[in-house]
Scaffold this motif. Structure first.
Motif, PDB file in Angstrom:
ATOM      1  N   GLY A 135       0.813  -1.207   0.000  1.00 32.40           N
ATOM      2  CA  GLY A 135       0.000   0.000   0.000  1.00 32.40           C
ATOM      3  C   GLY A 135       0.846   1.256   0.000  1.00 32.40           C
ATOM      4  N   ILE A 136       0.322   2.321  -0.656  1.00 30.30           N
ATOM      5  CA  ILE A 136       1.076   3.573  -0.794  1.00 30.30           C
ATOM      6  C   ILE A 136       0.105   4.746  -0.763  1.00 30.30           C
ATOM      7  CG2 ILE A 136       1.029   3.260  -3.308  1.00 30.30           C
ATOM      8  CD1 ILE A 136       3.669   4.824  -3.468  1.00 30.30           C
ATOM      9  N   LYS A 137       0.481   5.814  -0.051  1.00 30.19           N
ATOM     10  CA  LYS A 137      -0.286   7.058   0.003  1.00 30.19           C
ATOM     11  C   LYS A 137       0.680   8.232   0.091  1.00 30.19           C
ATOM     12  CE  LYS A 137      -4.645   5.616   0.214  1.00 30.19           C
ATOM     13  NZ  LYS A 137      -5.694   6.046  -0.724  1.00 30.19           N
ATOM     14  N   PRO A 161       5.557  10.123  -0.589  1.00 34.19           N
ATOM     15  CA  PRO A 161       4.883   8.832  -0.470  1.00 34.19           C
ATOM     16  C   PRO A 161       5.316   8.063   0.780  1.00 34.19           C
ATOM     17  CG  PRO A 161       6.590   8.716  -2.140  1.00 34.19           C
ATOM     18  CD  PRO A 161       6.526  10.146  -1.701  1.00 34.19           C
ATOM     19  N   TRP A 162       4.330   7.441   1.426  1.00 34.55           N
ATOM     20  CA  TRP A 162       4.543   6.478   2.492  1.00 34.55           C
ATOM     21  C   TRP A 162       4.121   5.116   1.958  1.00 34.55           C
ATOM     22  CZ3 TRP A 162       6.090   7.383   7.686  1.00 34.55           C
ATOM     23  CH2 TRP A 162       6.328   8.739   8.009  1.00 34.55           C
ATOM     24  N   VAL A 211       7.949   2.760   5.112  1.00 32.21           N
ATOM     25  CA  VAL A 211       8.994   3.702   4.727  1.00 32.21           C
ATOM     26  C   VAL A 211       8.361   4.973   4.189  1.00 32.21           C
ATOM     27  CG1 VAL A 211      10.749   1.953   4.257  1.00 32.21           C
ATOM     28  CG2 VAL A 211       9.240   2.716   2.410  1.00 32.21           C
ATOM     29  N   LYS A 212       9.077   6.069   4.358  1.00 29.27           N
ATOM     30  CA  LYS A 212       8.721   7.350   3.766  1.00 29.27           C
ATOM     31  C   LYS A 212       9.785   7.694   2.729  1.00 29.27           C
ATOM     32  CE  LYS A 212       8.668  12.294   4.882  1.00 29.27           C
ATOM     33  NZ  LYS A 212       8.927  13.281   5.972  1.00 29.27           N
ATOM     34  N   ILE A 213       9.339   8.133   1.553  1.00 31.32           N
ATOM     35  CA  ILE A 213      10.254   8.546   0.494  1.00 31.32           C
ATOM     36  C   ILE A 213      10.158  10.057   0.332  1.00 31.32           C
ATOM     37  CG2 ILE A 213      10.996   8.171  -1.879  1.00 31.32           C
ATOM     38  CD1 ILE A 213      10.882   5.598  -0.299  1.00 31.32           C
ATOM     39  N   ASP A 214      11.279  10.742   0.348  1.00 31.14           N
ATOM     40  CA  ASP A 214      11.280  12.173   0.066  1.00 31.14           C
ATOM     41  C   ASP A 214      11.031  12.369  -1.433  1.00 31.14           C
ATOM     42  OD1 ASP A 214      12.735  14.772  -0.832  1.00 31.14           O
ATOM     43  OD2 ASP A 214      12.537  15.013   1.332  1.00 31.14           O
ATOM     44  N   HIS A 215       9.966  13.091  -1.766  1.00 31.11           N
ATOM     45  CA  HIS A 215       9.589  13.232  -3.170  1.00 31.11           C
ATOM     46  C   HIS A 215      10.683  13.904  -3.999  1.00 31.11           C
ATOM     47  CE1 HIS A 215       7.184  13.880  -6.736  1.00 31.11           C
ATOM     48  NE2 HIS A 215       7.388  15.186  -6.676  1.00 31.11           N
ATOM     49  N   ARG A 234      -1.182  11.762  10.669  1.00 32.32           N
ATOM     50  CA  ARG A 234      -0.878  10.436  11.197  1.00 32.32           C
ATOM     51  C   ARG A 234      -1.027   9.412  10.077  1.00 32.32           C
ATOM     52  NH1 ARG A 234      -4.092   9.171  16.629  1.00 32.32           N
ATOM     53  NH2 ARG A 234      -5.693  10.534  15.682  1.00 32.32           N
ATOM     54  N   VAL A 235      -0.154   8.430  10.088  1.00 29.07           N
ATOM     55  CA  VAL A 235      -0.140   7.390   9.068  1.00 29.07           C
ATOM     56  C   VAL A 235      -0.773   6.133   9.670  1.00 29.07           C
ATOM     57  CG1 VAL A 235       1.287   6.074   7.476  1.00 29.07           C
ATOM     58  CG2 VAL A 235       1.987   8.384   8.138  1.00 29.07           C
TER      59      VAL A 235
END
Length: 336
Positions: free
Chosen positions: A178-180, A187-188, A198-202, A229-230
């Motif tokens: 899953g991704i949001k 994106p998380w 994981v969190k990705i720096d865009h 909140r995730v």
């Protein structure tokens, strides 16, 4: 400009240690039912209709993963229309904007774009053959797309104007799922094969890793509330969880269906309430209000559901759309 990728497990920056607080859900008798209607897909349950997405014109697009098509359902006329895909595509997910319908080719290693007006396709192949199974797509406000590659173990970023795809390698068997996007457009992603997100720096594509409280946790889908909140559903432990990036703390709540309820599809509505579907026979459509930290709804699916894998909240109509393995496109009207 060269982008630096920080490996998710070895050199990622870890948030502070998390803590878990489990609470007891309210009884089913205290919860309000949700209005649910299911529309049988004319091409049959064997085509596995799934992952609906409401387009700009209100049409509800979805894929037939086993039927090798994308299609739409018009809620006004209750009519369906199908567009056949290239043989071997087996689409897994789609998103829609004014440029067309973007879909993940789960078995032919590509992202495709359909122009519904002309029926023409544009194909964006994966730059690495190891990225064999694009999985779930999300649209970024700048027109690019982020996506997961589950068994290939990548997170991808596609720039369709430049026709470039950048792949960020995750550990083998981590199963990015899953991704949001958060409010900053980052994106998380939950790693279904682990107890990690994981969190990705865009902008830089740097990766930050967050461990979930329980080593046995297996997060499958994800949602982000207005307070950033995730949230995740734990398929292995039958729980709902929330991670606060501001504090580095996590909390979990036992799902109404218990430890074996296998929660899967999820989304958040315009009031910041969490909605997800438990497995079982029948599946149950569950609502949770973070403001009161209580479960507010628990409704069985009329068809049983089989499995509900993904869903989308449409703020214009305050409806949640989902697909079922029983061959339906479903609509749930969330309460005010």
């Amino acid at each position: 400009m060269t982008r630096t990728v920080v490996h998710a497990l070895i050199v990622a920056t870890l948030f502070p240690a998390t803590a878990t607080v489990a609470t007891s859900p309210a009884s089913a008798q205290e919860m309000k039912a949700v209005d649910i209607k299911e529309y049988p897909v004319p091409w049959g349950a064997q085509t596995r209709p799934r992952d609906p997405y409401v387009g700009p014109d209100g049409k509800v697009w979805f894929v037939g993963q086993q039927g090798n098509y994308v299609a739409f359902f018009d809620p006004d006329t209750e009519q369906f229309r199908q567009f056949e895909l290239e043989e071997g595509t087996f689409p897994h997910n789609l998103v829609v904007d004014e440029r067309g319908v973007w879909y993940a080719g789960n078995r032919n290693a590509r992202v495709g774009r359909l122009d519904p007006a002309t029926g023409e396709f544009e194909i964006f192949p994966m730059p690495d053959p190891a990225a064999r199974d694009p999985h779930t797509l999300v649209l970024h406000p700048d027109g690019t797309l982020w996506f997961t590659v589950q068994n290939g173990a990548f997170i991808g970023h596609l720039d369709p104007v430049a026709k470039q795809t950048h792949l960020i390698k995750m550990p083998d068997r981590s199963r990015p799922y899953g991704i949001k996007l958060d409010a900053q457009g980052n994106p998380w992603v939950v790693l279904f094969g682990t107890n990690r997100m994981v969190k990705i720096d865009h902008g830089t594509h740097e990766v930050t890793s967050v461990d979930l409280p329980a080593p046995e946790a297996r997060p499958r889908r994800i949602a982000i509330t207005p307070d950033q909140r995730v949230w995740w559903v734990d398929y292995a432990l039958g729980q709902l969880g929330a991670y606060d990036p501001k504090t580095g703390q996590s909390r979990t709540w036992d799902s109404p269906g218990g430890a074996r309820s296998q929660p899967y599809a999820m989304d958040v509505d315009d009031r910041g309430r969490i909605w997800y579907v438990e497995g079982g026979s029948p599946n149950h459509f569950v609502g949770f209000d973070p403001a009161t930290e209580s479960f507010i709804s628990n409704t069985p699916l009329p068809s049983g559901g089989g499995t509900v894998r993904h869903m989308m909240f449409d703020p214009r109509t305050r409806q949640i759309w989902f697909g079922t393995d029983t061959g339906n496109i479903g609509r749930a009207v969330v309460p005010q």
